[in-house]
Design an enzyme around this catalytic site. Structure first.
Site, PDB file in Angstrom:
ATOM      1  N   ASP A 170       0.749  -1.260   0.059  1.00 37.47           N
ATOM      2  CA  ASP A 170      -0.012   0.077   0.046  1.00 37.47           C
ATOM      3  C   ASP A 170       0.949   1.349   0.164  1.00 37.47           C
ATOM      4  O   ASP A 170       2.041   1.176   0.568  1.00 37.47           O
ATOM      5  CB  ASP A 170      -0.768   0.119   1.139  1.00 37.47           C
ATOM      6  CG  ASP A 170      -1.935   0.888   1.007  1.00 37.47           C
ATOM      7  OD1 ASP A 170      -2.436   1.546  -0.080  1.00 37.47           O
ATOM      8  OD2 ASP A 170      -2.755   1.027   2.042  1.00 37.47           O
ATOM      9  N   GLU A 201     -12.156  -4.692  -5.125  1.00 37.26           N
ATOM     10  CA  GLU A 201     -12.682  -3.206  -4.969  1.00 37.26           C
ATOM     11  C   GLU A 201     -11.867  -2.282  -5.556  1.00 37.26           C
ATOM     12  O   GLU A 201     -12.432  -1.277  -5.925  1.00 37.26           O
ATOM     13  CB  GLU A 201     -12.605  -2.894  -3.463  1.00 37.26           C
ATOM     14  CG  GLU A 201     -13.641  -3.793  -2.539  1.00 37.26           C
ATOM     15  CD  GLU A 201     -13.048  -5.181  -2.550  1.00 37.26           C
ATOM     16  OE1 GLU A 201     -12.122  -5.415  -2.390  1.00 37.26           O
ATOM     17  OE2 GLU A 201     -14.068  -6.121  -2.381  1.00 37.26           O
ATOM     18  N   ASN A 202     -10.737  -2.561  -6.440  1.00 37.91           N
ATOM     19  CA  ASN A 202     -10.090  -1.514  -6.935  1.00 37.91           C
ATOM     20  C   ASN A 202     -10.637  -1.189  -8.308  1.00 37.91           C
ATOM     21  O   ASN A 202     -10.308  -0.392  -9.191  1.00 37.91           O
ATOM     22  CB  ASN A 202      -8.545  -1.982  -7.571  1.00 37.91           C
ATOM     23  CG  ASN A 202      -7.670  -1.956  -5.886  1.00 37.91           C
ATOM     24  OD1 ASN A 202      -6.676  -2.990  -5.957  1.00 37.91           O
ATOM     25  ND2 ASN A 202      -7.928  -1.305  -5.097  1.00 37.91           N
ATOM     26  N   ARG A 208      -5.625  -2.263   8.346  1.00 44.88           N
ATOM     27  CA  ARG A 208      -6.832  -3.123   7.884  1.00 44.88           C
ATOM     28  C   ARG A 208      -6.300  -4.211   7.072  1.00 44.88           C
ATOM     29  O   ARG A 208      -5.195  -4.358   6.455  1.00 44.88           O
ATOM     30  CB  ARG A 208      -7.537  -2.239   6.958  1.00 44.88           C
ATOM     31  CG  ARG A 208      -8.337  -0.950   7.418  1.00 44.88           C
ATOM     32  CD  ARG A 208      -9.183  -0.362   6.292  1.00 44.88           C
ATOM     33  NE  ARG A 208      -8.641   0.066   5.212  1.00 44.88           N
ATOM     34  CZ  ARG A 208      -7.925   1.500   5.531  1.00 44.88           C
ATOM     35  NH1 ARG A 208      -8.070   2.331   6.662  1.00 44.88           N
ATOM     36  NH2 ARG A 208      -7.229   1.986   4.402  1.00 44.88           N
TER      37      ARG A 208
HETATM   38  C1  FPP Z   1      -2.264   0.268  -3.054  1.00 46.64           C
HETATM   39  O1  FPP Z   1      -1.681   1.523  -3.196  1.00 46.64           O
HETATM   40  C2  FPP Z   1      -1.357  -0.377  -4.097  1.00 46.64           C
HETATM   41  C3  FPP Z   1      -2.244  -1.109  -5.188  1.00 46.64           C
HETATM   42  C4  FPP Z   1      -3.720  -0.906  -5.363  1.00 46.64           C
HETATM   43  C5  FPP Z   1      -1.751  -1.706  -6.339  1.00 46.64           C
HETATM   44  C6  FPP Z   1      -0.293  -2.452  -5.925  1.00 46.64           C
HETATM   45  C7  FPP Z   1       0.205  -2.711  -7.245  1.00 46.64           C
HETATM   46  C8  FPP Z   1       1.521  -2.864  -7.443  1.00 46.64           C
HETATM   47  C9  FPP Z   1       2.604  -2.903  -6.218  1.00 46.64           C
HETATM   48  C10 FPP Z   1       2.307  -3.175  -8.353  1.00 46.64           C
HETATM   49  C11 FPP Z   1       1.410  -4.167  -9.474  1.00 46.64           C
HETATM   50  C12 FPP Z   1       2.107  -5.295  -9.602  1.00 46.64           C
HETATM   51  C13 FPP Z   1       1.838  -6.044 -10.423  1.00 46.64           C
HETATM   52  C14 FPP Z   1       2.878  -7.239 -10.464  1.00 46.64           C
HETATM   53  C15 FPP Z   1       0.849  -5.704 -11.335  1.00 46.64           C
HETATM   54  P1  FPP Z   1      -2.603   2.794  -3.357  1.00 46.64           P
HETATM   55  O2  FPP Z   1      -2.719   3.132  -4.840  1.00 46.64           O
HETATM   56  O3  FPP Z   1      -3.962   2.516  -2.806  1.00 46.64           O
HETATM   57  O4  FPP Z   1      -1.844   3.858  -2.612  1.00 46.64           O
HETATM   58  P2  FPP Z   1      -2.530   5.064  -1.787  1.00 46.64           P
HETATM   59  O5  FPP Z   1      -3.136   4.434  -0.523  1.00 46.64           O
HETATM   60  O6  FPP Z   1      -1.422   6.140  -1.401  1.00 46.64           O
HETATM   61  O7  FPP Z   1      -3.355   5.909  -2.630  1.00 46.64           O
END
Ligand code: FPP
Length: 253
Positions: free
Chosen positions: A28, A75-76, A202
């Site tokens: 995250d 959920e994404n 969480r």
């Molecule tokens: C959460 O950070 C991260 C994600 C929803 C995606 C995680 C994905 C990667 C680390 C790269 C993908 C890897 C592969 C192999 C496809 P956030 O976007 O919710 O960050 P924030 O909470 O700071 O907004």
């Protein structure tokens, strides 16, 4: 993996640590990392993939056998289409660029989550990644993509129900072990340690069944800045925990 330059047996840190077999990570903080630098969120995810590469290598060198990472949740889909597409693109690039090397290093890849609803090109690549590494057993990399713990459990229940309807399974035989065999993580040990970065506390629908007795470690570091030193820190914290699995400590009256 472990690679030649840092075999697990002579690793300078691993010697002192009891290394968990299975680590799960909620990666995250990519968006905040990018925002803080005036960059688009997708750039944070790109740096997140680099952190993932570092972490897979470090985990292998430390002697961890299973690593499960949360890459895209059910959920994404609620995120802007551009960000969803960027995450899909990153999975495609990761498989195209890294598959041959991971296969060579003995990594077995499994993609956890719902296949229906994935674009066809992704579904093809995901199948290829699993097929090409099916014979490997050095290190197990699970990428949770289009994954939700409740969806996984509901899907497992549906498959189990169908086996009952076909007459292949007697409801009286449904135990925890039998149910587990219908989950995406079938046959794997449960995670011992779950790490979440970025200061959120969480589970966010990650590994709800499997995390029943998992030790939880939360760090403020944003995922793109995660590296081996954070992984070692988490393992040190894990080593200080006493895992009782509902029992009492030996020697208690
Ligand atoms: C959460 O950070 C991260 C994600 C929803 C995606 C995680 C994905 C990667 C680390 C790269 C993908 C890897 C592969 C192999 C496809 P956030 O976007 O919710 O960050 P924030 O909470 O700071 O907004």
């Amino acid at each position: 993996m472990p690679t030649d330059d840092a075999p697990a047996t002579s690793d300078r840190h691993a010697d002192a640590l009891s290394v968990p077999a299975h680590i799960a990570i909620i990666m995250d903080g990519n968006g905040r990392w990018a925002n803080a630098r005036g960059m688009p969120r997708a750039a944070g995810h790109e740096r997140g993939v680099e952190a993932l590469r570092r972490t897979v290598e470090a985990a292998g060198n430390l002697g961890i056998r299973y690593l499960t990472v949360y890459s895209f949740s059910t959920e994404n889909w609620r995120r802007p289409a551009a960000e969803v597409n960027a995450l899909f693109g990153l999975l495609k690039t990761f498989i195209k660029k890294d598959l041959a090397r991971l296969r060579e290093e003995g990594v077995k890849i499994r993609i956890l989550g719902r296949r229906e609803g994935l674009p066809d090109d992704i579904a093809v690549l995901v199948d290829k990644a699993e097929r090409d590494t099916a014979e490997n057993n050095e290190f197990f990399l699970n990428i949770a993509f289009n994954y939700g713990g409740r969806e996984e459990i509901a899907r497992a229940a549906r498959k189990l129900g169908m086996a009952v309807a076909r007459g292949d399974l007697d409801p009286a035989d449904v135990s925890e072990d039998v149910f587990e065999s219908y989950l995406d993580t079938s046959g794997m040990p449960d995670p011992d340690l779950l790490i979440r970065t970025s200061g959120e506390y969480r589970l966010s629908n990650f590994l709800l069944w499997q995390a029943a007795y998992c030790e939880l470690v939360f760090f403020d570091v944003l995922w793109p800045d995660f590296d081996r030193s954070w992984l070692e820190k988490a393992i040190r914290i894990y080593n200080e925990r006493e895992r009782r699995f509902g029992a009492v400590t030996t020697g208690d009256a």
